[in-house]
Design a protein around this motif. Sequence first.
Motif, PDB file in Angstrom:
ATOM      1  N   UNK A   1      18.614 -15.357 -62.453  1.00  0.00           N
ATOM      2  CA  UNK A   1      18.341 -13.667 -60.880  1.00  0.00           C
ATOM      3  C   UNK A   1      18.885 -12.347 -62.225  1.00  0.00           C
ATOM      4  N   UNK A   2      18.202 -11.221 -61.725  1.00  0.00           N
ATOM      5  CA  UNK A   2      18.638  -9.969 -62.743  1.00  0.00           C
ATOM      6  C   UNK A   2      19.730  -9.294 -61.409  1.00  0.00           C
ATOM      7  N   UNK A   3      20.536  -8.933 -61.999  1.00  0.00           N
ATOM      8  CA  UNK A   3      21.655  -8.641 -60.646  1.00  0.00           C
ATOM      9  C   UNK A   3      22.584  -9.549 -59.973  1.00  0.00           C
ATOM     10  N   UNK A   4      23.006  -9.436 -59.104  1.00  0.00           N
ATOM     11  CA  UNK A   4      23.735 -10.017 -58.838  1.00  0.00           C
ATOM     12  C   UNK A   4      22.810 -11.121 -56.846  1.00  0.00           C
ATOM     13  N   UNK A   5      21.734 -12.041 -57.086  1.00  0.00           N
ATOM     14  CA  UNK A   5      21.327 -11.783 -55.560  1.00  0.00           C
ATOM     15  C   UNK A   5      22.412 -12.217 -54.636  1.00  0.00           C
ATOM     16  N   UNK A   6      22.792 -13.411 -54.852  1.00  0.00           N
ATOM     17  CA  UNK A   6      24.074 -13.823 -53.910  1.00  0.00           C
ATOM     18  C   UNK A   6      24.517 -12.582 -53.404  1.00  0.00           C
ATOM     19  N   UNK A   7      25.177 -12.398 -53.585  1.00  0.00           N
ATOM     20  CA  UNK A   7      26.381 -10.977 -53.556  1.00  0.00           C
ATOM     21  C   UNK A   7      25.056  -9.609 -52.741  1.00  0.00           C
ATOM     22  N   UNK A   8      23.755  -9.383 -52.728  1.00  0.00           N
ATOM     23  CA  UNK A   8      23.015  -8.850 -51.993  1.00  0.00           C
ATOM     24  C   UNK A   8      22.912  -7.185 -52.871  1.00  0.00           C
ATOM     25  N   UNK A   9      23.324  -7.217 -54.714  1.00  0.00           N
ATOM     26  CA  UNK A   9      23.129  -6.333 -55.969  1.00  0.00           C
ATOM     27  C   UNK A   9      21.728  -6.853 -56.510  1.00  0.00           C
ATOM     28  N   UNK A  10      20.636  -6.252 -56.136  1.00  0.00           N
ATOM     29  CA  UNK A  10      19.572  -6.344 -56.753  1.00  0.00           C
ATOM     30  C   UNK A  10      19.016  -5.461 -57.969  1.00  0.00           C
ATOM     31  N   UNK A  11      19.029  -5.951 -59.360  1.00  0.00           N
ATOM     32  CA  UNK A  11      18.998  -5.584 -59.807  1.00  0.00           C
ATOM     33  C   UNK A  11      17.537  -4.326 -60.043  1.00  0.00           C
ATOM     34  N   UNK A  12      17.477  -3.268 -60.259  1.00  0.00           N
ATOM     35  CA  UNK A  12      16.237  -2.113 -60.711  1.00  0.00           C
ATOM     36  C   UNK A  12      15.844  -2.607 -61.168  1.00  0.00           C
ATOM     37  N   UNK A  13      14.872  -3.771 -60.533  1.00  0.00           N
ATOM     38  CA  UNK A  13      13.408  -4.126 -61.987  1.00  0.00           C
ATOM     39  C   UNK A  13      12.519  -3.744 -61.669  1.00  0.00           C
ATOM     40  N   UNK A  14      11.708  -2.501 -61.833  1.00  0.00           N
ATOM     41  CA  UNK A  14      10.104  -2.380 -61.025  1.00  0.00           C
ATOM     42  C   UNK A  14       9.279  -2.581 -62.026  1.00  0.00           C
ATOM     43  N   UNK A  15       9.471  -3.131 -62.966  1.00  0.00           N
ATOM     44  CA  UNK A  15       8.607  -3.800 -64.390  1.00  0.00           C
ATOM     45  C   UNK A  15       7.629  -5.619 -63.016  1.00  0.00           C
ATOM     46  N   UNK A  16       9.434  -5.407 -62.216  1.00  0.00           N
ATOM     47  CA  UNK A  16       8.878  -7.315 -61.605  1.00  0.00           C
ATOM     48  C   UNK A  16       7.774  -6.964 -60.435  1.00  0.00           C
ATOM     49  N   UNK A  17       7.432  -5.916 -59.811  1.00  0.00           N
ATOM     50  CA  UNK A  17       6.506  -5.529 -59.250  1.00  0.00           C
ATOM     51  C   UNK A  17       5.097  -5.413 -59.834  1.00  0.00           C
ATOM     52  N   UNK A  18       5.571  -4.658 -61.110  1.00  0.00           N
ATOM     53  CA  UNK A  18       4.262  -5.111 -61.933  1.00  0.00           C
ATOM     54  C   UNK A  18       3.456  -6.378 -61.952  1.00  0.00           C
ATOM     55  N   UNK A  19       4.937  -7.084 -62.807  1.00  0.00           N
ATOM     56  CA  UNK A  19       4.481  -8.188 -63.080  1.00  0.00           C
ATOM     57  C   UNK A  19       3.995  -9.105 -61.710  1.00  0.00           C
ATOM     58  N   UNK A  20       4.452  -9.242 -60.631  1.00  0.00           N
ATOM     59  CA  UNK A  20       3.760  -9.309 -59.443  1.00  0.00           C
ATOM     60  C   UNK A  20       2.645  -9.203 -59.313  1.00  0.00           C
ATOM     61  N   UNK A  21       1.969  -8.338 -59.323  1.00  0.00           N
ATOM     62  CA  UNK A  21       0.772  -7.187 -58.707  1.00  0.00           C
ATOM     63  C   UNK A  21      -0.241  -8.017 -60.307  1.00  0.00           C
ATOM     64  N   UNK A  22       0.273  -7.801 -61.138  1.00  0.00           N
ATOM     65  CA  UNK A  22      -0.573  -8.066 -61.991  1.00  0.00           C
ATOM     66  C   UNK A  22      -1.122  -9.525 -62.092  1.00  0.00           C
ATOM     67  N   UNK A  23       0.029 -10.349 -61.538  1.00  0.00           N
ATOM     68  CA  UNK A  23      -0.242 -12.280 -61.825  1.00  0.00           C
ATOM     69  C   UNK A  23      -1.434 -12.342 -60.659  1.00  0.00           C
ATOM     70  N   UNK A  24      -0.786 -11.546 -59.018  1.00  0.00           N
ATOM     71  CA  UNK A  24      -2.297 -11.624 -58.567  1.00  0.00           C
ATOM     72  C   UNK A  24      -3.476 -11.352 -58.915  1.00  0.00           C
ATOM     73  N   UNK A  25      -3.598  -9.994 -59.649  1.00  0.00           N
ATOM     74  CA  UNK A  25      -4.706 -10.183 -60.137  1.00  0.00           C
ATOM     75  C   UNK A  25      -5.766 -10.908 -61.098  1.00  0.00           C
ATOM     76  N   UNK A  26      -4.467 -11.149 -61.673  1.00  0.00           N
ATOM     77  CA  UNK A  26      -5.451 -12.445 -62.742  1.00  0.00           C
ATOM     78  C   UNK A  26      -5.661 -13.663 -62.110  1.00  0.00           C
ATOM     79  N   UNK A  27      -4.688 -14.076 -61.392  1.00  0.00           N
ATOM     80  CA  UNK A  27      -4.293 -15.849 -60.891  1.00  0.00           C
ATOM     81  C   UNK A  27      -5.543 -15.782 -60.249  1.00  0.00           C
ATOM     82  N   UNK A  28      -5.303 -15.040 -58.723  1.00  0.00           N
ATOM     83  CA  UNK A  28      -6.265 -14.951 -58.118  1.00  0.00           C
ATOM     84  C   UNK A  28      -7.898 -14.604 -57.439  1.00  0.00           C
ATOM     85  N   UNK A  29      -7.906 -13.488 -58.612  1.00  0.00           N
ATOM     86  CA  UNK A  29      -8.962 -13.110 -58.749  1.00  0.00           C
ATOM     87  C   UNK A  29      -8.742 -11.868 -57.796  1.00  0.00           C
TER      88      UNK A  29
END
Length: 505
Positions: free
Chosen positions: A358-386
């Motif tokens: 994980x980027x950041x310390x997920x188990x300690x509830x400290x998420x890294x600020x990784x806005x590219x991840x949002x784009x990765x998710x939305x791009x993945x849904x767009x490409x893989x699921x029409x």
Amino acid sequence: MEQILALFAIFLAFAFSGKCSDVFSRSDYPEGFVFGAGTSAYQWEGAAAEDGRKPSLWDTLCHSRDQGNGDIACDGYHKYKDDVKLMVDTNLDAFRFSISWSRLIPNGRGPVNQKGLQFYKNLIQELVSHGIEPHVTLYHYDHPQSLEDEYGGWLNHRMIKDFTTYADVCFREFGNHVKLWTTINEANIFSIGGYNDGDTPPGRCSKPSKNCSSGNSSIEPYIVGHNLLLAHASVSRRYKQKYKDKQGGSIGFSLFILGLIPTTSSKDDATATQRAQDFYVGWFLRPLLFGDYPDTMKRTIGSRLPVFSEKESEQVKGSCDFVGVIHYHAASVTNIKSKPSLSGNPDFYSYMGVSFHYFGKSLDFQYANTPWAMEVVLEYIKQSYGNPPVYILESGTPMKQDSQLKQKDIPRVEYLHAYIGGVLKSIRNGSDTRGYFVWSFMDLYELLGGYEVGFGLYTVNFSDPHRKRSPKLSAYWYSDFLKGESAFLDSQGIKELQSKYSSSF
Ligand code: BGC
């Protein structure tokens, strides 16, 4: 494989361009794009034993473990009118909340609890009369305990009928005002957390490292997942047959989706990333969009993965009008070479055969600020699921309930700014994303963190019997942004925001 490389490219582009620094404002989003914030019934309402409500499996799990409970939570049941005022102050377009099945139909089926019904009617009326659109989730970790006791809840096919009857009551009673419905909240984490890891309701597993009293981690998550899909399809069918023409709403299904990228540029890690997406997301989205489970899952899990009959496959396919995305953070994926041996009763992660970093310390509830991840998710849904319509139903970042930091939650402001900017970039790249809901509107009884961590735009004083709410810096930032002010955050922007609201703290 090519898709994974394309997603990796988004990550690299971001990594080398530094932070998202574009100036944007809400008028840059397509017309009709919905900005909101959310809660869920057990986490917000409280009044757990009031006016005829009976326990759900979430009440039962909390009371059997030492992790706090939602007996009072934010007391939203009594304070909803004040909360709607805060939503107006925050300039929200929409509020996402869930209906407590055990408040509406306390025994799971049978008579409707009139007081429960009235509460949801009042809440919805309060929202719409203030111009705030209700977005309702029907199931957020909380079916009536009586159904768990009677036949094992989601492990039993009988849930499909009971869930459909409950949903029918909701459509009939609330559907004139509710146009956006989500059937199941993050079905993948519900199945994994509740039946593989045993950390979330109903707390079942067979992992020696966990203290579950019963369960079977190598079989139950798939039975539950299957029944959730069939129940969703049945509810969606009911809506289309009886209500859609009159009410004109849409029905979605929601999943927790991590932003995943391969740890190295090796072919193994790229394949492992694809496999992780298949297990985490394809498990539900493939049946919903294409009618069957991913081949990787069928190959690995074999006969422990239920099979759709032809009729079921037809019913599930095309049964959601939108995909609800619950997205918080990112991880890189490393391939694990050894194959799971079926005789060893592998759990979900052994079947998946990857490790996450994980980027950041997920188990300690400290998420890294990784806005590219949002784009990765939305791009993945767009490409893989029409490119289906998407609503981001939860996105946000937790912070420890530290009184100093609590109100001046700069990391949350930075996170929201960057992620909301990431959504805009995805839309410009063709994603059909139609809404963004901050998790959470206020600090809640948290699923994994109890009252120790909060995701809210507003703090709640949980030691105060009146559960006083106070805005955090993030509430002011979101409110300004939704009013139409341009969002541009560098260190100067943060200072200006702080000084603008300094007298408020
Ligand atoms: C759940 C919420 C939870 C949040 C933060 C989501 O996965 O839907 O109920 O509070 O995560 O942990």
